[in-house]
Design an enzyme around this catalytic site. Structure first.
Site: not given
Length: 341
Positions: A148-150, A263
């Protein structure tokens, strides 16, 4: 190919730009280093004053390179390739001898990389799991089978041994087409998609502007990877009689799992995520259309409004279908409540 650098000392190198040199300094230096240093690492070197131009430190990464410029570079010490355990709290949803399922908070990087060598989920897992953590994913990514992205929150599964790692990796590589793997997210986006239920089928690849970003590509592009997102609008905020809304809560199910997929896809159809400075920065002024206190809450929300609320997969040893959900984190709950108000 000859080494473009001239040795100056054990930890220093000198580089002179030739007649074809052009572009931003950080991008140009990264190209000269090849695979030795990433662009983020080069930018960090610039900020630290490790790059000298004619004897003076250059800290502006956007500075244009000119033919004949001579740079003296102090190389950083090599990083220890082996992550160490760190006592970082984990929200554990489930754990057995094969797997651990956690709810990742915002701000936590998944694995060590340039600019984030410590303080990652991997460091926390090494401390929590000890020597049992699988190393099949590489020294810096032990046990990691997906990311998962930060600043994206939500459910993640990590393998604790090689058997689990191989089995889970196959499930994620298959994207759930022939297995029970399923991933679902909730996102808060600007506006209201015209179709309340839809599918975004748009291949993704590396952006030509910034190597860390992704962009929609033509199917014929060499670096185009298939990317499919199914979405459904769950709630609309500040909707007018003509069906135009300021923001919407959207459920997204992934048929593929590409970097930044949701996104980029939502931005591609004109509805980027709230708080997404990378793909939706131009929409930030829309907060001015909101009444107080919603306007203030939106302006104070500094990450992409994305939460991986559901993950389903087949247990690597027992074959049991494992299903996990995590509620919206507090900051997104506050955002939804403010938009409703």
């Amino acid at each position: 190919m000859s080494d473009p650098f001239k040795e100056a000392a054990d930890n220093r190198k000198v580089l002179t730009a030739d007649e074809n040199a052009e572009g931003r300094l950080d991008a140009w230096l990264t190209a000269q280093f090849g695979k030795e240093f990433s662009r983020n690492r080069v930018q960090a070197m610039l900020k630290e004053g490790a790059v000298l131009l004619n004897g003076e430190a250059v800290t502006d990464a956007k500075r244009k390179v000119r033919p004949g410029d001579t740079y003296e570079i102090t190389l950083p010490e090599p990083e220890d390739p082996t992550p160490l355990g760190e006592d970082i709290p984990l929200d554990v949803l489930y754990e057995d001898e094969d797997i651990i399922v956690i709810s990742k908070p915002a701000g936590l990087v998944v694995h060590p990389a340039a600019g984030n060598w410590t303080g990652t989920l991997v460091n926390a897992l090494i401390h929590h799991c000890g020597d049992s953590l699988s190393g099949i994913g590489g020294v810096r990514r032990p046990g990691i089978v997906h990311r998962l992205d930060k600043d994206t929150t939500g459910v993640m599964v990590v393998a604790k041994n090689d058997l689990a790692h191989r089995h889970l990796s196959l499930q994620f590589a298959d994207h759930g087409r022939t297995t029970s793997l399923e991933r679902a997210y909730q996102a808060i986006v600007w506006g209201r998609p015209r179709q309340l239920i839809g599918t975004i089928d748009a291949p993704l690849g590396r952006s030509s502007v910034d190597r860390t970003r992704r962009a929609v590509k033509r199917p014929t592009s060499q670096d185009a990877d298939e990317a499919i997102t199914h979405y459904e609008v769950l709630e609309r905020f500040h909707e007018r009689a003509d069906a135009i809304a300021l923001a919407s809560l959207v459920d997204c199910h992934l048929e593929t799992g590409r970097t930044h997929q949701i996104r980029v896809h939502m931005a591609h159809i004109g509805h980027p995520l709230l708080g997404d400075a990378v793909y939706g920065g131009g929409f930030k002024t829309k907060a001015n259309l909101l009444p107080e206190p919603a306007k203030q809450v939106v302006n104070n929300f500094t990450r992409q409004a994305l939460h991986a609320y559901m993950l389903q997969f087949e247990h690597p040893r027992t074959g049991e279908i494992m299903h996990f959900e995590a509620p919206l984190p507090d900051d997104m709950e506050e955002l939804v409540a403010a938009l409703r108000g």
